[in-house]
Write a protein that holds these residues in place. Structure first.
Motif, short mmCIF file in Angstrom:
data_model
loop_
_atom_site.label_atom_id
_atom_site.label_comp_id
_atom_site.label_asym_id
_atom_site.label_seq_id
_atom_site.Cartn_x
_atom_site.Cartn_y
_atom_site.Cartn_z
N HIS A 119 33.31 21.96 -19.35
CA HIS A 119 31.90 22.34 -19.34
C HIS A 119 31.70 23.73 -18.74
O HIS A 119 30.79 24.46 -19.15
N ARG A 120 32.52 24.11 -17.78
CA ARG A 120 32.43 25.46 -17.23
C ARG A 120 32.79 26.49 -18.29
O ARG A 120 32.10 27.50 -18.45
N ALA A 121 33.88 26.24 -19.01
CA ALA A 121 34.26 27.16 -20.08
C ALA A 121 33.20 27.18 -21.18
O ALA A 121 32.94 28.21 -21.80
N ARG A 122 32.58 26.03 -21.41
CA ARG A 122 31.55 25.94 -22.44
C ARG A 122 30.41 26.91 -22.17
O ARG A 122 29.97 27.63 -23.07
N GLY A 123 29.92 26.95 -20.93
CA GLY A 123 28.84 27.86 -20.59
C GLY A 123 29.22 29.32 -20.80
O GLY A 123 28.41 30.12 -21.28
N ARG A 124 30.44 29.67 -20.46
CA ARG A 124 30.89 31.05 -20.63
C ARG A 124 31.01 31.43 -22.11
O ARG A 124 30.69 32.54 -22.51
N LEU A 125 31.47 30.49 -22.91
CA LEU A 125 31.59 30.74 -24.34
C LEU A 125 30.22 30.85 -25.01
O LEU A 125 30.01 31.68 -25.90
N GLU A 126 29.30 30.01 -24.60
CA GLU A 126 27.95 30.09 -25.15
C GLU A 126 27.33 31.45 -24.88
O GLU A 126 26.72 32.07 -25.76
N SER A 127 27.52 31.94 -23.66
CA SER A 127 26.97 33.24 -23.29
C SER A 127 27.69 34.38 -24.02
O SER A 127 27.05 35.31 -24.52
N ALA A 128 29.01 34.29 -24.11
CA ALA A 128 29.80 35.36 -24.72
C ALA A 128 29.52 35.52 -26.21
O ALA A 128 29.57 36.63 -26.74
N PHE A 129 29.23 34.41 -26.89
CA PHE A 129 29.01 34.46 -28.33
C PHE A 129 27.54 34.30 -28.73
O PHE A 129 27.22 34.35 -29.91
N GLY A 130 26.68 34.10 -27.76
CA GLY A 130 25.28 33.92 -28.07
C GLY A 130 25.00 32.67 -28.87
O GLY A 130 24.15 32.66 -29.76
N LEU A 131 25.72 31.58 -28.57
CA LEU A 131 25.60 30.33 -29.32
C LEU A 131 24.94 29.24 -28.47
O LEU A 131 25.04 29.27 -27.24
N GLY A 132 24.31 28.29 -29.14
CA GLY A 132 23.71 27.16 -28.45
C GLY A 132 24.72 26.07 -28.19
O GLY A 132 25.83 26.08 -28.72
N ASP A 133 24.31 25.07 -27.36
CA ASP A 133 25.24 24.02 -27.01
C ASP A 133 25.49 23.04 -28.16
O ASP A 133 26.33 22.14 -28.04
N ASP A 134 24.79 23.22 -29.28
CA ASP A 134 25.07 22.38 -30.44
C ASP A 134 26.29 22.87 -31.20
O ASP A 134 26.83 22.15 -32.05
N ARG A 135 26.75 24.08 -30.89
CA ARG A 135 27.93 24.63 -31.59
C ARG A 135 29.15 24.74 -30.69
O ARG A 135 30.28 24.74 -31.18
N VAL A 136 28.93 24.88 -29.41
CA VAL A 136 30.06 24.94 -28.46
C VAL A 136 30.22 23.54 -27.86
O VAL A 136 29.36 23.07 -27.13
#
Length: 297
Positions: free
Chosen positions: A173-190
């Motif tokens: 979940h920590r990596a998830r937040g960083r990836l969402e921010s880095a790619f500008g994606l919502g939590d429905d895709r990450v």
């Protein structure tokens, strides 16, 4: 492999905008099928290889898009169907694919034919450093008049390309937040699923994993004393900047002497995009019994 920098890479992207437009029009006219195409900026491997093997075992039609003769040879050795990603065949294979799997960016496949596909971005590590939209390096351009405007255009293009990603697996979940921010994606895709590139390390029993790891090391560097402690140094890529951790000749001498004293072996696995050699540059009598491996790991 030649060094890569975002500045030169982004400049090339800006010059290719007309090709992107033509390719996008082409993908609107070509119907997509059910084939899965795979690409990886580091060659035949990483999470893309793990997922390709899994998809193929499930009966999916898979194809690897290669970028060099070395990758052609690796794909052949692994029995993976492939075509070169550049050129007409690479464009057609990408344009007809229903699923596109990449590990670095859309340039892992034919960059002009990804429109409308189901894009799976596996990425190639856990983002401990700033990446993507969170890193100023991502939008770098050459220092020329109008550079600020060009950086803005690159940021818009990068964000638009990231929006094509349909699934991006995260290790936690920590990596998830960083990836969402880095790619500008919502939590429905990450989604937190674990990473294919890491999951393969937990296959088999503990004893089988140790044996396999020993075999891989032996193939890469030769026989290793079982009593010796093995240390791996695998630095990350620093956005095209020189690695500040590369020791000087004097520092290498100290490191090598310590390795001798501790009966330890240091394995250096440079990042694939780093052109600089990291092996010791010191007299043979000072380097002792250390010698660089004949081939990279």
């Amino acid at each position: 492999m030649a060094s890569f920098s975002f500045g030169t890479g982004n400049a090339a992207k800006l010059l290719r905008i007309p090709l992107y437009a033509v390719g996008r029009i082409g993908t609107l006219l070509v119907p997509r099928g059910r084939r899965w195409v795979f690409g990886c900026g580091a060659g035949i491997g990483d999470g893309a290889l793990a997922l390709q093997r899994h998809a193929s075992a499930l009966g999916h039609d898979t194809l690897w898009l290669t970028a060099s003769e070395r990758e052609d040879g690796d794909a052949t050795a692994l029995g993976i169907p492939f075509v070169r990603k550049s050129g007409v065949r690479g464009w057609w294979a990408t344009a007809r694919a229903g699923v596109i799997v990449v590990t670095h960016g859309l340039g892992d496949v034919n960059r002009y034919a990804d429109g409308g596909a189901f894009v799976v971005q596996l990425w190639h590590g856990i983002p401990l450093k700033r990446i993507g939209l969170d890193s100023p390096a991502t939008t770098q351009v050459p220092d020329i008049p109008g550079a600020r405007v060009l950086r803005g255009i690159v940021a818009v293009l990068y964000r638009a390309a990231a929006q094509r990603i349909r699934v991006l697996p995260a290790a936690s979940h920590r990596a998830r937040g960083r990836l969402e921010s880095a790619f500008g994606l919502g939590d429905d895709r990450v989604v937190v699923t674990g990473e294919p590139r890491v999951d393969v390390l937990s296959a088999r029993t503990d004893a089988e994993r140790r044996t396999h790891a020993s075999d891989v090391l032996r193939d890469a560097v030769g026989e290793i004393d079982e009593a010796a402690r093995t240390i791996l140094y695998a630095p990350t890529w620093r956005d095209g900047a020189p690695d500040p951790a590369v020791p000087t000749a004097a520092e290498w001498i100290l490191i090598l002497r310590l390795l001798e004293e501790q009966n330890a072996i240091l394995l250096v696995r440079s990042h694939p995009w780093e052109p600089a050699a990291t092996h010791p540059r010191c007299p043979a009598d000072e380097c002792g019994r250390w010698a660089p491996p004949s081939s990279p790991m």
